[in-house]
Design a protein around this motif. Structure first.
Motif, short mmCIF file in Angstrom:
data_model
loop_
_atom_site.label_atom_id
_atom_site.label_comp_id
_atom_site.label_asym_id
_atom_site.label_seq_id
_atom_site.Cartn_x
_atom_site.Cartn_y
_atom_site.Cartn_z
N GLY A 157 23.23 -2.18 56.03
CA GLY A 157 23.50 -3.56 56.47
C GLY A 157 24.96 -3.75 56.82
O GLY A 157 25.55 -2.97 57.57
N ASP A 169 20.10 2.52 58.74
CA ASP A 169 19.49 1.19 58.66
C ASP A 169 18.60 0.99 59.87
O ASP A 169 18.91 1.44 60.97
CB ASP A 169 20.58 0.11 58.65
CG ASP A 169 20.11 -1.19 58.04
OD1 ASP A 169 20.61 -1.56 56.96
OD2 ASP A 169 19.22 -1.84 58.65
N SER A 215 18.22 -1.70 61.31
CA SER A 215 18.91 -2.67 62.18
C SER A 215 20.05 -1.94 62.90
O SER A 215 21.22 -2.06 62.55
CB SER A 215 19.42 -3.83 61.32
OG SER A 215 19.77 -4.91 62.11
C1 LIG Z 1 18.35 -5.90 50.86
S1 LIG Z 1 19.29 -5.47 52.28
C2 LIG Z 1 20.71 -4.68 51.55
C3 LIG Z 1 21.92 -4.62 52.44
C4 LIG Z 1 23.17 -3.99 51.79
N1 LIG Z 1 22.94 -2.61 51.40
C5 LIG Z 1 23.60 -4.77 50.58
O1 LIG Z 1 23.60 -4.21 49.48
O2 LIG Z 1 23.94 -5.94 50.71
C6 LIG Z 1 18.31 -4.13 52.88
C7 LIG Z 1 18.88 -3.40 54.07
O3 LIG Z 1 18.01 -2.31 54.35
C8 LIG Z 1 17.56 -2.34 55.71
N2 LIG Z 1 16.15 -1.91 55.65
C9 LIG Z 1 15.10 -2.57 55.10
N3 LIG Z 1 14.00 -1.82 55.13
C10 LIG Z 1 14.35 -0.64 55.73
C11 LIG Z 1 13.65 0.57 56.02
N4 LIG Z 1 12.36 0.71 55.71
N5 LIG Z 1 14.34 1.58 56.60
C12 LIG Z 1 15.66 1.43 56.93
N6 LIG Z 1 16.38 0.31 56.68
C13 LIG Z 1 15.73 -0.70 56.07
C14 LIG Z 1 17.78 -3.73 56.19
O4 LIG Z 1 18.04 -3.78 57.58
C15 LIG Z 1 18.97 -4.20 55.36
O5 LIG Z 1 20.20 -3.95 55.99
#
Ligand SMILES: C[S@@+](CC[C@H](N)C(=O)[O-])C[C@H]1O[C@@H](n2cnc3c(N)ncnc32)[C@H](O)[C@@H]1O
Length: 395
Positions: free
Chosen positions: A151, A176, A178
């Motif tokens: 993220g 990620d 995104s």
């Molecule tokens: C809960 S957020 C955490 C963001 C950051 N690491 C933080 O601690 O604030 C989850 C992150 O994982 C990514 N994400 C969610 N599911 C995913 C997947 N299956 N594969 C890759 N990225 C994923 C989202 O785009 C997001 O940026």
């Protein structure tokens, strides 16, 4: 139980189109049983009707066709096929990653950094502020730092700074779904830190882990923000085993996991503040991706905290879904799909019953043991309601 739910609206069939056939990943019988039990375990209308037309196959070319377990449609990129599968499943859902387009990632960051009731981000930030030097000392030589679900990498900056203090240079591989978002973040990080090279990998978690395993030299893998807790509880150990299989003895896997089990504070933390991120943005994305008319105002957020025994292996968890406020039909023209919801029917934005798991030390240790790791170190805050663990691969 009820009549067919998926019918084909009349529309022109596209003249040039690409046929996509998608085979949903095989889910073993036991997991299917658990998912179905978990999904139907509370009050409300159940999702037990079948979303098929004409005995399983729609007639118009270009519409979503379900044959056995395969889903066939036109003009949908393979990456979006799991979303079509989710919409047309008995347990109607969008995959959790679908919440995170660029706008979704920004909305997420806004909530977690500003909320007064969702304190997880702040707790992890202060743990990293106190312990980053100790955490990075778990690998002795320079490593590639990789972060799953990176993220905005706002807390990761503390680990990057500690790595740069220790080794002078660093390659950081954020992973990620995104992609555009992490590319922008990566450029900013490179501008902010001398000695840092960022190599963003846009894709799903395990694609990123497999990508990392092709790189030489020791690695530190981060999974922050308690994001592991969003993985379906029935798939967590398998995912950990797969990650373990890609790591070598000198690599380390550091996870941040929420340990707050106070029901009252959790229900405040996982409340209305999430509606724009969790409901309005993904429903807008569905309408855009599939030319739809789904109305987000006709769904309300329902949450609950499911407590599990503290001495068991399964963590407690917050569950959440959208509940349809009325009987309604929506049309996704690009899919040739009319989708009917009953009043009270559930629409899931989580991959399993859990939105977010809440752990204790025993459960973290058991997770490590069951998947080929040893819990090498553990850091927690004064209130002991947030934890970071360092897992070392067991040779
Ligand atoms: C809960 S957020 C955490 C963001 C950051 N690491 C933080 O601690 O604030 C989850 C992150 O994982 C990514 N994400 C969610 N599911 C995913 C997947 N299956 N594969 C890759 N990225 C994923 C989202 O785009 C997001 O940026």
């Amino acid at each position: 139980m009820s009549s067919p739910r998926l019918r084909s609206p009349k529309r022109a069939v596209p003249t040039s189109s690409v046929l996509t056939v998608y085979k949903p990943p095989a889910v073993d019988v036991e997991t299917q049983r658990k998912m179905s039990h978990d999904s139907n375990g509370d009050s409300g209308v159940e999702n037990d009707h079948v979303t098929e037309a004409n005995g399983g196959v729609t007639k118009n070319i270009g519409d979503v066709i379900k044959e056995n377990n395969d889903v066939i449609t036109r003009d949908v990129s393979p990456a979006l096929m799991p979303v079509v599968v989710g919409l047309t499943s008995q347990r109607k859902c969008v995959p959790y990653w679908y919440l995170y387009d660029t706008r979704g990632s920004e909305l997420y960051e806004e909530v977690v950094t500003n909320s007064k009731t969702y304190t997880l981000w702040r707790k992890e930030y202060s743990l990293l502020k106190s312990h980053s030097d100790d955490i990075v000392s778990k690998t002795t030589t320079p490593v590639t730092l990789m972060e799953l679900g990176s993220g905005a990498s706002s807390k990761t900056r503390l680990v990057i700074e500690a790595m740069l203090r220790r080794h002078g240079t660093l390659t950081f591989v954020p992973v990620d779904v995104s992609k555009e978002h992490i590319e922008e973040v990566g450029q900013q990080l490179e501008q902010d830190y001398d000695g840092l090279t960022v190599e963003p990998f846009g894709g799903l978690y395990m694609e990123g882990v497999r990508h990392l395993s092709t790189r030489k030299g020791p690695k530190m893998l981060l999974f922050l923000g308690s994001s592991f807790s969003n993985i379906c509880i029935h798939e967590q150990v398998d995912m950990m085993k797969e990650i373990r299989a890609q790591l070598s003895a000198k690599d380390r896997f550091v996870l941040g996991l929420d340990m707050d089990t106070d029901r009252e504070s959790l229900l405040k933390a996982y409340g209305q503040q999430w509606v724009t991120f969790q409901r309005d943005n993904p429903i807008g994305r569905l309408n855009k991706d599939f030319d739809g008319d789904m109305d987000s105002a006709k769904f309300e957020l329902v949450t609950d905290f499911i407590e599990k025994p503290a001495d068991g292996d399964c963590p407690s968890y917050v569950m959440g879904y959208w509940r349809s406020l009325a009987a309604q039909r929506m049309t996704f023209r690009k899919l040739g799909l009319n989708l009917d919801f009953q009043s009270g029917e559930k629409f899931f934005f989580t991959d399993g019953p859990n939105w977010s798991c809440k752990w204790n030390l025993h459960q973290m240790r058991r997770l490590a043991e069951k998947s080929g790791f040893a819990l090498e170190d553990y850091w927690t805050n004064k209130a002991e309601d947030y934890g970071m663990v360092c897992f070392a691969p067991v040779p």
